[in-house]
Each structure stands twice: as structure tokens, then as C-alpha cells.
Design a protein around this motif. Sequence first.
Motif, PDB file in Angstrom:
ATOM      1  N   ARG A 151      35.702  29.072  56.674  1.00  0.00           N
ATOM      2  CA  ARG A 151      36.575  27.953  57.040  1.00  0.00           C
ATOM      3  C   ARG A 151      36.633  26.959  55.886  1.00  0.00           C
ATOM      4  N   VAL A 152      37.860  26.505  55.566  1.00  0.00           N
ATOM      5  CA  VAL A 152      38.020  25.514  54.502  1.00  0.00           C
ATOM      6  C   VAL A 152      38.773  24.269  54.976  1.00  0.00           C
ATOM      7  N   LEU A 153      39.403  24.330  56.166  1.00  0.00           N
ATOM      8  CA  LEU A 153      40.045  23.163  56.765  1.00  0.00           C
ATOM      9  C   LEU A 153      39.825  23.192  58.267  1.00  0.00           C
ATOM     10  N   GLU A 154      39.582  22.024  58.845  1.00  0.00           N
ATOM     11  CA  GLU A 154      39.382  21.925  60.298  1.00  0.00           C
ATOM     12  C   GLU A 154      40.702  21.841  61.042  1.00  0.00           C
ATOM     13  N   SER A 155      41.593  20.974  60.552  1.00  0.00           N
ATOM     14  CA  SER A 155      42.849  20.750  61.264  1.00  0.00           C
ATOM     15  C   SER A 155      43.981  20.547  60.252  1.00  0.00           C
ATOM     16  N   PRO A 156      44.903  21.507  60.256  1.00  0.00           N
ATOM     17  CA  PRO A 156      44.934  22.740  61.048  1.00  0.00           C
ATOM     18  C   PRO A 156      43.850  23.696  60.560  1.00  0.00           C
ATOM     19  N   PRO A 157      43.390  24.612  61.431  1.00  0.00           N
ATOM     20  CA  PRO A 157      42.320  25.525  61.022  1.00  0.00           C
ATOM     21  C   PRO A 157      42.789  26.509  59.950  1.00  0.00           C
ATOM     22  N   VAL A 158      42.121  26.471  58.810  1.00  0.00           N
ATOM     23  CA  VAL A 158      42.452  27.364  57.696  1.00  0.00           C
ATOM     24  C   VAL A 158      41.177  28.072  57.258  1.00  0.00           C
ATOM     25  N   TYR A 159      41.275  29.400  57.155  1.00  0.00           N
ATOM     26  CA  TYR A 159      40.145  30.227  56.719  1.00  0.00           C
ATOM     27  C   TYR A 159      40.561  30.993  55.471  1.00  0.00           C
ATOM     28  N   LEU A 160      39.561  31.433  54.718  1.00  0.00           N
ATOM     29  CA  LEU A 160      39.887  32.316  53.601  1.00  0.00           C
ATOM     30  C   LEU A 160      38.850  33.416  53.461  1.00  0.00           C
ATOM     31  N   VAL A 161      39.265  34.447  52.729  1.00  0.00           N
ATOM     32  CA  VAL A 161      38.438  35.619  52.508  1.00  0.00           C
ATOM     33  C   VAL A 161      38.339  35.861  51.015  1.00  0.00           C
ATOM     34  N   ASP A 162      37.095  36.003  50.517  1.00  0.00           N
ATOM     35  CA  ASP A 162      36.876  36.354  49.121  1.00  0.00           C
ATOM     36  C   ASP A 162      36.959  37.868  48.988  1.00  0.00           C
ATOM     37  N   THR A 163      37.344  38.334  47.800  1.00  0.00           N
ATOM     38  CA  THR A 163      37.452  39.770  47.557  1.00  0.00           C
ATOM     39  C   THR A 163      36.775  40.108  46.231  1.00  0.00           C
ATOM     40  N   PRO A 164      36.372  41.357  46.050  1.00  0.00           N
ATOM     41  CA  PRO A 164      35.805  41.740  44.750  1.00  0.00           C
ATOM     42  C   PRO A 164      36.868  41.641  43.663  1.00  0.00           C
ATOM     43  N   GLY A 165      36.440  41.295  42.456  1.00  0.00           N
ATOM     44  CA  GLY A 165      37.378  41.322  41.342  1.00  0.00           C
ATOM     45  C   GLY A 165      37.833  42.750  41.093  1.00  0.00           C
ATOM     46  N   VAL A 166      39.128  42.942  40.952  1.00  0.00           N
ATOM     47  CA  VAL A 166      39.674  44.288  40.767  1.00  0.00           C
ATOM     48  C   VAL A 166      40.240  44.402  39.360  1.00  0.00           C
ATOM     49  N   MET A 167      39.654  45.311  38.599  1.00  0.00           N
ATOM     50  CA  MET A 167      40.069  45.532  37.227  1.00  0.00           C
ATOM     51  C   MET A 167      41.195  46.550  37.181  1.00  0.00           C
ATOM     52  N   ILE A 168      42.134  46.370  36.238  1.00  0.00           N
ATOM     53  CA  ILE A 168      43.151  47.385  36.007  1.00  0.00           C
ATOM     54  C   ILE A 168      42.431  48.645  35.523  1.00  0.00           C
ATOM     55  N   PRO A 169      42.659  49.808  36.138  1.00  0.00           N
ATOM     56  CA  PRO A 169      41.913  51.004  35.745  1.00  0.00           C
ATOM     57  C   PRO A 169      42.197  51.451  34.319  1.00  0.00           C
ATOM     58  N   PHE A 170      43.353  51.064  33.806  1.00  0.00           N
ATOM     59  CA  PHE A 170      43.711  51.452  32.449  1.00  0.00           C
ATOM     60  C   PHE A 170      44.593  50.364  31.869  1.00  0.00           C
ATOM     61  N   ILE A 171      44.114  49.670  30.818  1.00  0.00           N
ATOM     62  CA  ILE A 171      44.903  48.629  30.172  1.00  0.00           C
ATOM     63  C   ILE A 171      45.580  49.263  28.960  1.00  0.00           C
ATOM     64  N   PRO A 172      46.903  49.451  29.037  1.00  0.00           N
ATOM     65  CA  PRO A 172      47.590  50.177  27.968  1.00  0.00           C
ATOM     66  C   PRO A 172      47.560  49.459  26.626  1.00  0.00           C
ATOM     67  N   ASP A 173      47.485  48.127  26.645  1.00  0.00           N
ATOM     68  CA  ASP A 173      47.486  47.337  25.420  1.00  0.00           C
ATOM     69  C   ASP A 173      46.038  47.018  25.021  1.00  0.00           C
ATOM     70  N   PRO A 174      45.532  47.582  23.909  1.00  0.00           N
ATOM     71  CA  PRO A 174      44.131  47.342  23.530  1.00  0.00           C
ATOM     72  C   PRO A 174      43.834  45.880  23.234  1.00  0.00           C
ATOM     73  N   ILE A 175      44.834  45.128  22.756  1.00  0.00           N
ATOM     74  CA  ILE A 175      44.609  43.704  22.488  1.00  0.00           C
ATOM     75  C   ILE A 175      44.406  42.944  23.793  1.00  0.00           C
ATOM     76  N   ALA A 176      45.198  43.282  24.818  1.00  0.00           N
ATOM     77  CA  ALA A 176      45.012  42.654  26.123  1.00  0.00           C
ATOM     78  C   ALA A 176      43.617  42.960  26.666  1.00  0.00           C
ATOM     79  N   ALA A 177      43.143  44.185  26.461  1.00  0.00           N
ATOM     80  CA  ALA A 177      41.802  44.554  26.920  1.00  0.00           C
ATOM     81  C   ALA A 177      40.740  43.722  26.211  1.00  0.00           C
TER      82      ALA A 177
END
Length: 316
Positions: A151-177
Motif C-alpha cells: 500500500r502506498v496511499l490510503e485514500s483513495p487506496p493505491v497499491y503497487l507490486v515490485d517486479t524483478p529487473g528484466v534484462m534484454i536477452p540480447f542487446i544488438p548494439d554493443p555500445i548500448a550493452a
Amino acid sequence: MAGLREMRDQMRTVDLVVETRDARIPLSSINKQFEQIIKGKRRVVVYNKADLAPSAIQAAVRQEMDKRGQHVLFTDTSINQSVRQILTVARDMAKSDPIRYPQLVIMVIGMPNVGKSSLINALRRTGLNRGKAANTGAKPGVTRSLSSKIRVLESPPVYLVDTPGVMIPFIPDPIAAIKVALTGGIKDNIADENVLADYLLFRLNRFAGLDYCSILGIERPTDDITDFLQQLGTRIGALRQGGELDTDKAVQFFLRAFRRGRFGQLCLDDLDERSVEEFFQRSLENAPLSKNQSQKAKRAAQRQRSLERARKRKLL
């Protein structure tokens, strides 16, 4: 990838997606894989760690992302007012239709080490005046799985969910990597630290007015990484037994200095209109498939050809 599957499974319960990126690499921290998963959901793109990037880039980033229908915010998780922008979006959305949103659920997604968990803790601190709800760390991969609703707000009630960081499986540009690795998105034991140091020195030499010699306490600027590490290693006393220079320690010191912001506010991506267009065409619209994706596509094509042959022979 497990993180993507978990996100996909949870997405039906989510009302608002907060896609977190790194303001130091506003293009390179984009993960194309998210596009299909969040399709149809309202999204806010949050460029976190804005305190480590020049404020002058914000207008250009907003303009380019606005062209692509992306609403952009910049955040520094140490400043409540900065984080409150996200809560305002969530509050307004919840109040706009209380029947549809009896409780609004936000999912926070992003590449590794863009500061998702720090952002979640800041949202909770700002919205409820409470402490940490998510583990944080300077290394990528601190969040291992989807968290329960926070929970991050009481009124109105707002919740959030954290997620694992997701890496691009293949970065085509070596400089971006390299840029992703420099900002901590790829673990140092996977990335080649000497390549990272060489590229970082190249970028520092391109920033006008940046006196990295004074910052590091070395004698002279150089574009030769060997000379640079010799100077830096001597300066910090990075020596092995027998007095031999320990270049590994010099490299690690150099990378830590960048990640801790010792060189000031820097952006590693080029943001002129041409560079941005080329990035989206190269890295997003026509990105090469990873080896695993290529194999799957090949097998699907083979199955399709087999079906077509069978139809021609009237076996189906």
C-alpha cells in the motif's frame, strides 16, 4: 524468462504500469520486451536517478518520448516532491472512476538496477510516511520475484507490486550493452570491466569542461586507457605484492567513482533527433532476435512448412 512470465500472469490485475528507466541512459535502458506485455495498459515512464543526469536532457527526452505516446516523469527518490508526481497520477486515475478502481494497482517494471525498489520505498515514504517495503542494493538483481501488494496511499487506496529487473536477452548494439553495464545493469563479473573503463574514459574526454584529472587527482588527461590506469593506480596505491601495478583495482575504483556520481551529472546516450531516430529503428523496430528466439522462430517456420506440404498432399 521467469520475470516476464510473472509479469504477464499478473498484468490482468494491474491498472497502471510504471516503467522505470535510468536517466543517465534514457534510450539504452528501454526494454522492448515490455511493449507486448503492457499493451492496452495505461503507462507512465519514470526516468529515475535524475539527480545523476543533466537536467538539460529532460526536455529532449520528453519531446522524443511524447512522439511515441509515452508520458514521461523524472524522479530523484531522495526528494518527496519528485516522487509525489507518480502518486498524483495514480490518485487522479483512481478518483476519475471510483467504481472501476475501488483500489488501484500499480506494477513497477524496468531493467535491473534502474532503482525500482528505491522508488517503491520512496512512494511508500511519501504516500504513507512509512519505511522500507522493498530491498534495495547497488548491484542488479536484488528483487528476485514479484512482491505482494504494497500500500502506498490510503485514500483513495493505491497499491503497487515490485517486479524483478528484466534484462534484454540480447542487446544488438554493443555500445548500448556497455552503457547498461556501466550504470550497473549487468553484473561486473559478466561484463568486461576493462572494456567498460576504456569506453568511460572515451566518454569523459568528450564532455567539455569536465576536469576528471582534478576529480581523480591524476596528472594529465589522456585517451590511452593504459596510461590512464597507470596514473590512477599510482595515485590510489593500487599495487600487488612486489610493487606491480594492480590495474584491476584501478579499473574498479574508476567505475565506482562514475556510479557514485563523482564526475557530476552525465548522460551517456546521444539525444539529438537523428540519434534517437536511429536508436529506435536499430534497437527497437528492427532488433535482431536472441539465439533462443531465433531457434523458436526457425522451429515455427519448419512446422508451418510441414503443414503446408501436408495440405498440398491433402493429408490435412
